[in-house]
Design an enzyme around this catalytic site. Structure first.
Site, short mmCIF file in Angstrom:
data_model
loop_
_atom_site.label_atom_id
_atom_site.label_comp_id
_atom_site.label_asym_id
_atom_site.label_seq_id
_atom_site.Cartn_x
_atom_site.Cartn_y
_atom_site.Cartn_z
N ALA A 1 0.84 -1.19 0.00
CA ALA A 1 0.00 0.00 0.00
C ALA A 1 0.88 1.24 0.00
CB ALA A 1 -0.93 0.00 1.22
N ASP A 2 0.35 2.29 -0.60
CA ASP A 2 1.07 3.56 -0.60
C ASP A 2 0.07 4.69 -0.72
OD1 ASP A 2 3.96 4.66 -0.71
OD2 ASP A 2 2.90 5.84 -2.22
N GLN A 3 0.49 5.86 -0.30
CA GLN A 3 -0.38 7.03 -0.36
C GLN A 3 0.44 8.24 -0.78
OE1 GLN A 3 -1.90 8.80 3.40
NE2 GLN A 3 -3.92 8.31 2.61
#
Length: 202
Positions: free
Chosen positions: A78-80
């Site tokens: 996951a990344d943001q």
């Protein structure tokens, strides 16, 4: 209580307490094994400028990296990314940079792009990006200083120097988007994928 039907737990390629909490609360069995990749180098070498594409790339690379250590298991990366117009922000390296970021964001609406990728044995099986739009209220320098004093070192642990689930809520006047995207994991599409794989009891 778990609703996980898989023979082995998921692997979360992240040390994020928020992402761990989301999976735990959703009853999904997992183990955490944070990825060790140079995110900024990967971002720069990719030549990508769209925040959603950058988030997808980094989520994929985290999952692929950790997947090599967990053959046969599903690995979630996951990344943001945070974008204000064409400017993309990263996690602040210290209090001074956190203050600078908040001064730029104050009084404006920015976007959070949260990506999730699911990989098994190095092969991408699923990816998704969700967007939340965040309107930060105008802030005086005194407001920023008071916030930084109250929030402490946590301001360097997330992009934008805030956690909406904590003291960061006081920085905003409007939020558009789901809670999971804001916390950095598009949980609804992830659960839909896992359900389609017959891995969830509900």
């Amino acid at each position: 209580m778990t609703i996980w039907l898989g023979k082995e737990p998921l692997v979360l390629a992240s040390q994020s307490k928020a992402r761990q909490m989301l999976l735990t609360n959703a009853g999904i069995a997992f183990e955490s094994d944070p990825a060790d990749i140079d995110e900024r180098a990967i971002q720069v070498s990719s030549g990508l400028s769209a925040p959603g594409e950058i988030a997808k790339l980094l989520a994929r690379e985290k999952a692929k990296s950790v997947s090599m250590r967990h053959p046969t298991q599903l690995v979630i990366g996951a990344d943001q990314t945070l974008a204000l117009g064409t400017r993309i922000f990263n996690k602040p390296t210290g209090r001074a940079q956190a203050a600078d970021q908040l001064r730029v964001l104050a009084g404006h609406r920015h976007e959070l792009h949260a990506a999730v990728a699911v990989v098994r044995d190095g092969k991408l099986l699923f990816e998704q990006v969700s967007i939340a739009r965040m309107s930060m209220r105008p802030l005086r320098d005194a407001d920023i200083e008071n916030y930084l004093n109250a929030a402490g070192p946590a301001v360097t642990s997330s992009v934008g120097a805030y956690q909406l689930e904590g003291l960061g809520v006081h920085l905003f006047e409007q939020v558009e988007g789901d809670h999971f995207t804001i916390l950095g994991l598009p949980l609804l599409p992830l659960c839909a994928f896992l359900r389609a794989q017959h891995l969830l009891a509900i």
